[in-house]
Design an enzyme around this catalytic site. Structure first.
Site, PDB file in Angstrom:
ATOM      1  N   THR A   1       0.825  -1.212   0.000  1.00  0.00           N
ATOM      2  CA  THR A   1       0.000   0.000   0.000  1.00  0.00           C
ATOM      3  C   THR A   1       0.858   1.261   0.000  1.00  0.00           C
ATOM      4  OG1 THR A   1      -1.534   1.245   1.394  1.00  0.00           O
ATOM      5  CG2 THR A   1      -0.089  -0.251   2.524  1.00  0.00           C
ATOM      6  N   ASP A   2       0.257   2.371  -0.451  1.00  0.00           N
ATOM      7  CA  ASP A   2       0.953   3.665  -0.373  1.00  0.00           C
ATOM      8  C   ASP A   2       1.004   4.194   1.062  1.00  0.00           C
ATOM      9  OD1 ASP A   2      -1.738   4.356  -0.076  1.00  0.00           O
ATOM     10  OD2 ASP A   2      -1.767   5.831  -1.689  1.00  0.00           O
ATOM     11  N   GLU A   3       0.206   3.593   1.964  1.00  0.00           N
ATOM     12  CA  GLU A   3       0.161   4.123   3.339  1.00  0.00           C
ATOM     13  C   GLU A   3       1.491   3.964   4.069  1.00  0.00           C
ATOM     14  OE1 GLU A   3      -3.253   3.525   5.717  1.00  0.00           O
ATOM     15  OE2 GLU A   3      -4.610   3.563   4.021  1.00  0.00           O
TER      16      GLU A   3
ATOM     17  N   TYR B   1      -2.186  -0.329  10.943  1.00  0.00           N
ATOM     18  CA  TYR B   1      -2.268  -1.026   9.652  1.00  0.00           C
ATOM     19  C   TYR B   1      -1.043  -0.686   8.792  1.00  0.00           C
ATOM     20  CZ  TYR B   1      -3.398  -1.586   4.690  1.00  0.00           C
ATOM     21  OH  TYR B   1      -3.335  -1.902   3.351  1.00  0.00           O
TER      22      TYR B   1
ATOM     23  N   LYS C   1       1.983  -3.178   7.397  1.00  0.00           N
ATOM     24  CA  LYS C   1       2.306  -3.386   5.973  1.00  0.00           C
ATOM     25  C   LYS C   1       3.764  -2.973   5.708  1.00  0.00           C
ATOM     26  CE  LYS C   1      -0.003  -4.572   3.009  1.00  0.00           C
ATOM     27  NZ  LYS C   1      -0.359  -5.923   2.479  1.00  0.00           N
TER      28      LYS C   1
HETATM   29  P1  NAD Z   1      -9.656  -7.370   2.058  1.00  0.00           P
HETATM   30  O1  NAD Z   1      -9.699  -7.085   3.517  1.00  0.00           O
HETATM   31  O2  NAD Z   1     -10.859  -7.102   1.227  1.00  0.00           O
HETATM   32  O3  NAD Z   1      -9.268  -8.910   1.812  1.00  0.00           O
HETATM   33  C1  NAD Z   1      -8.264  -9.542   2.550  1.00  0.00           C
HETATM   34  C2  NAD Z   1      -8.377 -11.047   2.303  1.00  0.00           C
HETATM   35  O4  NAD Z   1      -7.321 -11.697   3.015  1.00  0.00           O
HETATM   36  C3  NAD Z   1      -9.697 -11.640   2.793  1.00  0.00           C
HETATM   37  O5  NAD Z   1     -10.222 -12.523   1.828  1.00  0.00           O
HETATM   38  C4  NAD Z   1      -9.288 -12.404   4.052  1.00  0.00           C
HETATM   39  O6  NAD Z   1     -10.108 -13.542   4.314  1.00  0.00           O
HETATM   40  C5  NAD Z   1      -7.861 -12.806   3.708  1.00  0.00           C
HETATM   41  N1  NAD Z   1      -7.037 -13.061   4.900  1.00  0.00           N
HETATM   42  C6  NAD Z   1      -6.920 -12.275   5.989  1.00  0.00           C
HETATM   43  N2  NAD Z   1      -6.078 -12.854   6.869  1.00  0.00           N
HETATM   44  C7  NAD Z   1      -5.631 -13.987   6.299  1.00  0.00           C
HETATM   45  C8  NAD Z   1      -4.727 -15.008   6.710  1.00  0.00           C
HETATM   46  N3  NAD Z   1      -4.112 -14.947   7.898  1.00  0.00           N
HETATM   47  N4  NAD Z   1      -4.488 -16.038   5.876  1.00  0.00           N
HETATM   48  C9  NAD Z   1      -5.129 -16.132   4.670  1.00  0.00           C
HETATM   49  N5  NAD Z   1      -5.998 -15.197   4.247  1.00  0.00           N
HETATM   50  C10 NAD Z   1      -6.244 -14.138   5.042  1.00  0.00           C
HETATM   51  O7  NAD Z   1      -8.393  -6.577   1.514  1.00  0.00           O
HETATM   52  P2  NAD Z   1      -8.161  -5.881   0.094  1.00  0.00           P
HETATM   53  O8  NAD Z   1      -8.670  -4.506   0.155  1.00  0.00           O
HETATM   54  O9  NAD Z   1      -8.607  -6.797  -0.950  1.00  0.00           O
HETATM   55  O10 NAD Z   1      -6.561  -5.796   0.088  1.00  0.00           O
HETATM   56  C11 NAD Z   1      -5.763  -6.852  -0.467  1.00  0.00           C
HETATM   57  C12 NAD Z   1      -4.304  -6.462  -0.321  1.00  0.00           C
HETATM   58  O11 NAD Z   1      -4.061  -5.244  -1.028  1.00  0.00           O
HETATM   59  C13 NAD Z   1      -3.872  -6.201   1.116  1.00  0.00           C
HETATM   60  O12 NAD Z   1      -2.567  -6.705   1.268  1.00  0.00           O
HETATM   61  C14 NAD Z   1      -3.892  -4.681   1.245  1.00  0.00           C
HETATM   62  O13 NAD Z   1      -2.956  -4.265   2.200  1.00  0.00           O
HETATM   63  C15 NAD Z   1      -3.473  -4.287  -0.151  1.00  0.00           C
HETATM   64  N6  NAD Z   1      -3.953  -2.967  -0.610  1.00  0.00           N
HETATM   65  C16 NAD Z   1      -5.273  -2.626  -0.508  1.00  0.00           C
HETATM   66  C17 NAD Z   1      -5.703  -1.403  -1.026  1.00  0.00           C
HETATM   67  C18 NAD Z   1      -7.159  -0.985  -0.976  1.00  0.00           C
HETATM   68  O14 NAD Z   1      -7.485   0.152  -1.330  1.00  0.00           O
HETATM   69  N7  NAD Z   1      -8.080  -1.854  -0.578  1.00  0.00           N
HETATM   70  C19 NAD Z   1      -4.784  -0.528  -1.619  1.00  0.00           C
HETATM   71  C20 NAD Z   1      -3.436  -0.906  -1.677  1.00  0.00           C
HETATM   72  C21 NAD Z   1      -3.031  -2.137  -1.194  1.00  0.00           C
HETATM   73  O1  DAU Z   2      -4.197   3.989   0.436  1.00  0.00           O
HETATM   74  C1  DAU Z   2      -4.401   2.611   0.332  1.00  0.00           C
HETATM   75  C2  DAU Z   2      -5.264   2.126   1.468  1.00  0.00           C
HETATM   76  O2  DAU Z   2      -6.595   2.584   1.188  1.00  0.00           O
HETATM   77  C3  DAU Z   2      -5.248   0.617   1.633  1.00  0.00           C
HETATM   78  O3  DAU Z   2      -3.945   0.207   1.973  1.00  0.00           O
HETATM   79  C4  DAU Z   2      -6.238   0.186   2.719  1.00  0.00           C
HETATM   80  O4  DAU Z   2      -6.268  -1.228   2.804  1.00  0.00           O
HETATM   81  C5  DAU Z   2      -7.606   0.697   2.340  1.00  0.00           C
HETATM   82  O5  DAU Z   2      -8.531   0.378   3.359  1.00  0.00           O
HETATM   83  C6  DAU Z   2      -7.573   2.213   2.118  1.00  0.00           C
HETATM   84  O6  DAU Z   2      -7.340   2.909   3.364  1.00  0.00           O
HETATM   85  P1  DAU Z   2      -8.140   4.247   3.743  1.00  0.00           P
HETATM   86  O7  DAU Z   2      -8.076   4.424   5.196  1.00  0.00           O
HETATM   87  O8  DAU Z   2      -7.692   5.385   2.902  1.00  0.00           O
HETATM   88  O9  DAU Z   2      -9.619   3.826   3.248  1.00  0.00           O
HETATM   89  P2  DAU Z   2     -11.057   4.057   3.886  1.00  0.00           P
HETATM   90  O10 DAU Z   2     -12.047   3.657   2.843  1.00  0.00           O
HETATM   91  O11 DAU Z   2     -11.193   3.471   5.236  1.00  0.00           O
HETATM   92  O12 DAU Z   2     -11.123   5.640   4.022  1.00  0.00           O
HETATM   93  C7  DAU Z   2     -10.961   6.484   2.911  1.00  0.00           C
HETATM   94  C8  DAU Z   2     -10.990   7.909   3.423  1.00  0.00           C
HETATM   95  O13 DAU Z   2     -12.320   8.220   3.872  1.00  0.00           O
HETATM   96  C9  DAU Z   2     -10.096   8.138   4.625  1.00  0.00           C
HETATM   97  O14 DAU Z   2      -9.565   9.451   4.552  1.00  0.00           O
HETATM   98  C10 DAU Z   2     -11.043   8.025   5.824  1.00  0.00           C
HETATM   99  C11 DAU Z   2     -12.341   8.553   5.263  1.00  0.00           C
HETATM  100  N1  DAU Z   2     -13.571   7.952   5.818  1.00  0.00           N
HETATM  101  C12 DAU Z   2     -13.657   6.590   5.876  1.00  0.00           C
HETATM  102  C13 DAU Z   2     -14.794   5.979   6.363  1.00  0.00           C
HETATM  103  C14 DAU Z   2     -14.894   4.474   6.454  1.00  0.00           C
HETATM  104  C15 DAU Z   2     -14.636   8.764   6.204  1.00  0.00           C
HETATM  105  O15 DAU Z   2     -14.561  10.009   6.126  1.00  0.00           O
HETATM  106  N2  DAU Z   2     -15.762   8.158   6.681  1.00  0.00           N
HETATM  107  C16 DAU Z   2     -15.891   6.801   6.785  1.00  0.00           C
HETATM  108  O16 DAU Z   2     -16.947   6.320   7.261  1.00  0.00           O
END
Ligand code: NAD
Ligand code: DAU
Length: 357
Positions: free
Chosen positions: A138-140, A164, A168
């Site tokens: 992630t970019d975080e 989180y 990561k």
């Molecule tokens: P998600 O929470 O939707 O899915 C995570 C999956 O991992 C689920 O299916 C869960 O059952 C599985 N899991 C959790 N713990 C596990 C374990 N111990 N063993 C096996 N499986 C396990 O997450 P996502 O949003 O699909 O993110 C996927 C990946 O991409 C993550 O590594 C996250 O850090 C990264 N990522 C997410 C975003 C985003 O915006 N969602 C952006 C950048 C990177």
């Molecule tokens: O940047 C990549 C990341 O983006 C991933 O690594 C994470 O897995 C993914 O969950 C996401 O993180 P964020 O914290 O940015 O996503 P989230 O959807 O939780 O929130 C997006 C923005 O909106 C953040 O600034 C918080 C805000 N927010 C979120 C929720 C859930 C609100 O204002 N209200 C809300 O109810």
């Protein structure tokens, strides 16, 4: 054969669909099925022999080793993680367990497997030179940007702010070290915020779509001026495939769509699509449901990705803009009420209760 982890979740399930639409090569999908893992995301593949699902934990050394020795994958892609920042603030333990210990366990199992492979092409499908371990991150990990700062480049220092992000960042460092110390052929991708189909409605975009339709408040943390850089999930999946095909071993690739938006503008855009596609029956606008609430502790103010490396080295570019992608996303949630019903029960309600009272 490739082995993927965490592909019953949001990005992973989109990855499996994207992969199998373009490749005949089968996938073994190892997923623990936490609250975020959902086999409904993969239901259309139930009869597809190219997708082999195994329920299990990436921390389970015996299981991971068995999968590697029986399926002999040419690559392992690690999507599995605890992914929600708010949950990491309420309870960081699972994040350390899966994101740090889990990645460590995978790396050790993969290293043992990789060391048994022939060094070079010897007629076997899989060899040490062609094998890849791709870690999805992630970019975080880079922390937060000020308003005038340039977007995150791969050379930015790691400054993770949430539990989180720190988990990561730790996993990225382990991956890097396994390359430098043991020569494991790794690739790491650091992507910005994804959105699209199968997104669990604890995250901003699906939460707002579903709350709007259910006549609930649309919670905006703080002043809503925090900025995220949004990327349609299938563009992320295509970028990962491109990095797997042609990324340079040991390198990291930032992935993003040059699409910075303030949270409040994202929410207003969703509201205006809903006003057109599914107008409120009382004639009011969905934006009237917007409610400003207490900010997230340690909330990062701005993320933005400099994607020039993946664009110039690997020729990847996103196919969707936020304008096209968010419309498709809103339509997907409207067109899939059964999927929505499946994820908005039990665990989800408990989470909303804990988070918003
Ligand atoms: P998600 O929470 O939707 O899915 C995570 C999956 O991992 C689920 O299916 C869960 O059952 C599985 N899991 C959790 N713990 C596990 C374990 N111990 N063993 C096996 N499986 C396990 O997450 P996502 O949003 O699909 O993110 C996927 C990946 O991409 C993550 O590594 C996250 O850090 C990264 N990522 C997410 C975003 C985003 O915006 N969602 C952006 C950048 C990177
Ligand atoms: O940047 C990549 C990341 O983006 C991933 O690594 C994470 O897995 C993914 O969950 C996401 O993180 P964020 O914290 O940015 O996503 P989230 O959807 O939780 O929130 C997006 C923005 O909106 C953040 O600034 C918080 C805000 N927010 C979120 C929720 C859930 C609100 O204002 N209200 C809300 O109810």
């Amino acid at each position: 054969m490739i082995l993927v982890t965490g592909c019953a979740g949001f990005i992973g399930s989109n990855f499996v669909h994207t992969w199998l639409s373009n490749h005949d090569e089968p996938i073994v999908n190892l997923d623990k099925l936490t609250y975020a893992g959902n086999l409904a995301n993969l239901a259309s593949l139930a009869d597809d022999k190219r997708h082999i699902f195994v329920q299990g934990d990436i921390c389970d050394q015996k299981l991971v080793s068995e999968l590697l020795s029986s399926y002999k994958p040419r690559a392992v892609l690690n999507f599995a993680a605890e992914s929600h920042v708010d949950r990491s603030i309420l309870g960081p333990g699972e994040f350390i367990q899966t994101n740090v210990i889990g990645t460590f366990n995978l790396l050790e199992c993969v290293r043992a497997y990789w060391s048994t492979l022939p060094a070079e092409d010897s007629g076997e499908d899989v060899n040490q030179a062609s094998f890849r371990f791709l870690h999805v991150s992630t970019d975080e990990v880079y922390g937060t940007l000020g308003p005038q700062d340039p977007p995150f480049a791969e050379t930015n220092p790691y400054e993770p702010n949430s539990p989180y992000a720190a988990s990561k960042a730790s996993s990225d460092h382990l991956v890097r070290a396994w390359h430098h110390t043991y020569g494991l052929p790794v690739l790491t991708t650091n992507c910005s915020n994804n959105y699209g189909p199968y997104h669990f409605p604890e995250k901003l975009i699906p939460l707002v779509i579903l709350n709007a339709l259910n006549d609930k408040p649309l919670p905006i943390y703080g002043d809503g001026q925090q900025i995220r850089d949004w990327l349609f999930v299938q563009d992320h999946c295509r970028a990962i495939i491109r990095v797997l095909e042609a990324g340079r071993i040991g390198e990291t690739y930032n992935i993003g769509g040059w699409n910075e938006m303030a949270n409040i503008d994202v929410v207003k855009t969703i509201c205006s699509h809903l006003d057109t596609l599914r107008p409120r029956t009382d004639g009011k606008k969905y934006a009237e449901q917007i409610t400003y609430i207490k900010d997230r502790p340690g909330h990062d103010r701005r993320y933005a990705i400099d994607a020039r490396k993946i664009e110039s080295e690997l020729g990847w570019k996103p196919q969707e803009t936020f304008i096209t992608g968010i419309k498709k996303t809103v339509e997907w949630y409207l067109d899939n009420p059964e999927w929505v019903e499946g994820v908005t029960s039990g665990e989800y309600r408990q989470w909303l209760g804990k988070q918003y009272g």
